[in-house]
Design a protein around this motif. Sequence first.
Motif, short mmCIF file in Angstrom:
data_model
loop_
_atom_site.label_atom_id
_atom_site.label_comp_id
_atom_site.label_asym_id
_atom_site.label_seq_id
_atom_site.Cartn_x
_atom_site.Cartn_y
_atom_site.Cartn_z
N GLY A 197 5.60 -36.85 34.28
CA GLY A 197 6.44 -35.64 34.36
C GLY A 197 6.60 -34.92 33.04
N LEU A 198 5.79 -35.27 32.04
CA LEU A 198 5.85 -34.58 30.74
C LEU A 198 4.58 -33.73 30.59
N ASP A 199 4.75 -32.54 29.98
CA ASP A 199 3.61 -31.64 29.79
C ASP A 199 2.92 -31.99 28.48
N PRO A 200 1.69 -32.50 28.53
CA PRO A 200 1.02 -32.93 27.29
C PRO A 200 0.94 -31.83 26.24
N ALA A 201 0.69 -30.60 26.66
CA ALA A 201 0.58 -29.51 25.68
C ALA A 201 1.93 -29.30 24.99
N ALA A 202 3.01 -29.34 25.80
CA ALA A 202 4.35 -29.16 25.21
C ALA A 202 4.68 -30.33 24.29
N THR A 203 4.19 -31.52 24.65
CA THR A 203 4.44 -32.71 23.80
C THR A 203 3.87 -32.49 22.40
N LEU A 204 2.66 -31.92 22.38
CA LEU A 204 2.02 -31.68 21.08
C LEU A 204 2.82 -30.68 20.24
N GLY A 205 3.55 -29.82 20.95
CA GLY A 205 4.27 -28.77 20.21
C GLY A 205 5.69 -29.14 19.85
N SER A 206 6.06 -30.43 20.11
CA SER A 206 7.49 -30.75 19.93
C SER A 206 7.76 -31.26 18.52
N HIS A 207 7.10 -30.65 17.54
CA HIS A 207 7.25 -31.07 16.14
C HIS A 207 8.63 -30.66 15.63
N TRP A 208 9.47 -31.64 15.33
CA TRP A 208 10.87 -31.34 14.97
C TRP A 208 10.99 -30.52 13.69
N ALA A 209 10.03 -30.71 12.79
CA ALA A 209 10.19 -30.04 11.49
C ALA A 209 10.29 -28.53 11.67
N ARG A 210 9.70 -28.06 12.79
CA ARG A 210 9.72 -26.60 13.00
C ARG A 210 11.09 -26.13 13.45
N SER A 211 11.90 -27.05 13.98
CA SER A 211 13.14 -26.53 14.59
C SER A 211 14.40 -27.26 14.13
N ILE A 212 14.25 -28.51 13.64
CA ILE A 212 15.48 -29.28 13.36
C ILE A 212 15.39 -29.82 11.93
N PRO A 213 15.93 -29.09 10.93
CA PRO A 213 15.93 -29.70 9.58
C PRO A 213 16.80 -30.96 9.58
N LEU A 214 16.33 -31.99 8.92
CA LEU A 214 17.04 -33.27 8.95
C LEU A 214 17.49 -33.69 7.55
N HIS A 215 18.66 -34.34 7.52
CA HIS A 215 19.23 -34.80 6.23
C HIS A 215 18.77 -36.23 5.93
N ALA A 216 18.85 -37.11 6.96
CA ALA A 216 18.44 -38.52 6.76
C ALA A 216 18.28 -39.17 8.12
N PHE A 217 17.46 -40.24 8.14
CA PHE A 217 17.26 -41.03 9.37
C PHE A 217 17.58 -42.49 9.05
N LEU A 218 18.40 -43.12 9.89
CA LEU A 218 18.75 -44.53 9.69
C LEU A 218 18.64 -45.26 11.02
N GLU A 219 17.85 -46.34 11.06
CA GLU A 219 17.61 -47.09 12.30
C GLU A 219 18.17 -48.50 12.20
N LEU A 220 18.92 -48.91 13.21
CA LEU A 220 19.40 -50.29 13.33
C LEU A 220 18.41 -51.04 14.22
N HIS A 221 17.98 -52.22 13.80
CA HIS A 221 16.98 -52.97 14.57
C HIS A 221 17.16 -54.47 14.34
N ILE A 222 16.73 -55.28 15.29
CA ILE A 222 16.74 -56.74 15.06
C ILE A 222 15.61 -57.06 14.08
N GLU A 223 15.77 -58.13 13.33
CA GLU A 223 14.77 -58.48 12.31
C GLU A 223 13.44 -58.89 12.94
#
Length: 423
Positions: free
Chosen positions: A173-199
């Motif tokens: 149910g996802l459009d492959p062409a739209a997937t290729l265009g979903s580059h966040w840098a073009r639309s969402i400037p980001l300050h930082a990314f932090l991920e919690l994960h098991i070791e």
Amino acid sequence: MLTPSQTTEAAERLGSGIGEISDYREASRPGWTRDVFSEAYRESRQWTLQRMSDAGLEVHTDDAGNIVGRLPGMNPNAPALVTGSHTDTVDGGGRFDGIVGVLGGIEAGRQLRESGTSLGRDLLVVDFFGEESNPYGLSCLGSRAAAGELSTGDLDRADYRGVSLGESYSRFGLDPAATLGSHWARSIPLHAFLELHIEQGPTLEQRELPLGIVTGIAGIQRLLAVFTGSPDHAGTRPMTDRADAMVAAAEAVLAVRREGCGAPNHGVATTTRLESESRSPNVVPSLVRMTSEVRSVDADWLSGAKGRLAEEIRDQARQHGVDVDFTWSTDNEVVQTHTGVHDTAARVADTLGIPWMPIPSGATHDAVHMATLAPMGMIFIPSKAGKSHCPEEWTDFTDVATGVTALTQTLIALDHTELPRHV
Ligand code: HGY
Ligand code: MN
Ligand code: MN
């Protein structure tokens, strides 16, 4: 900061959430299997959407299949803070890999909202689409797309059924062409990314530490080696006169293991599949495919390993009269965490009195791709007996709650911390 009873409440909420999402699994497979593109995964995404909405986040799914929950900040135009991970699993996987980072991010959003803590910027909590490696040999589909690193060539990759990745997106149910265009840098400037994960390893438990702050994430080189020998009657061909592709491949499996065992610092090497083309049990194998991977946070050792393995495997195959072709692919390069994010997490842990250690990640994560968009960091919580990617995977809910406290407080600290782009 939570009171003890609030911490208990959070641990219970996280524990029940882990139990609920784990019910979405493929009944015919072992453990808690929720493959990308599977029906179990599709249904679990509805649960995640609802969990984010119930926590008071504004939820949408982007064109790459990433579920994004937004907690509005005082300045919606300021570069956003992002946290998140994944909820798909490996075949026969467990209940915590990725899941603690998504549920923990949602919990952080809930606690910030319920405590009336307004960040200066939006907080985005993300369930990234399809993090685990798949028959297309490509991990981190959603974060790779968000980072603008998914290519049309990737969409043309076919699995063992001959179905392309693009077709799998369409069927889901996802459009492959739209997937290729979903580059966040073009639309969402980001300050930082932090991920919690098991070791996903034994170190924190062995050191009796509740927290690890990640220093770097291993690069992964994947190898497909195809051994071509000569088909013969297994009962009549003399042992001294065979070109047995399976024997050459077996020598290569041990060469891969020796390479991993010989890593001077951090390095591992694993052969995960060996497939003979022939279906008859009485034919000397003439075509065998070996799938292996080599990982390290040491980029020099990792690139050297490729050359050493190619030379040794080819020499050994030649001694058996067998040819071998190598196809290497880079799943991801080595990525160091951002010093400013790492040091902020360390300062917060010290302030909270949570003992921690710096730790490399042998596993890859969505954080690798998010690092191209923003200063990146990761925090680890212990894995019981270091087990992961198996049904025995376990982390005590109190450890999960401690990780969420560290995550939440570090996000608050990052909100007002300048983070030069590339440190
Ligand atoms: O393969 C990995 O390291 C991760 O679990 N996808
Ligand atoms: Mn993971
Ligand atoms: Mn995993």
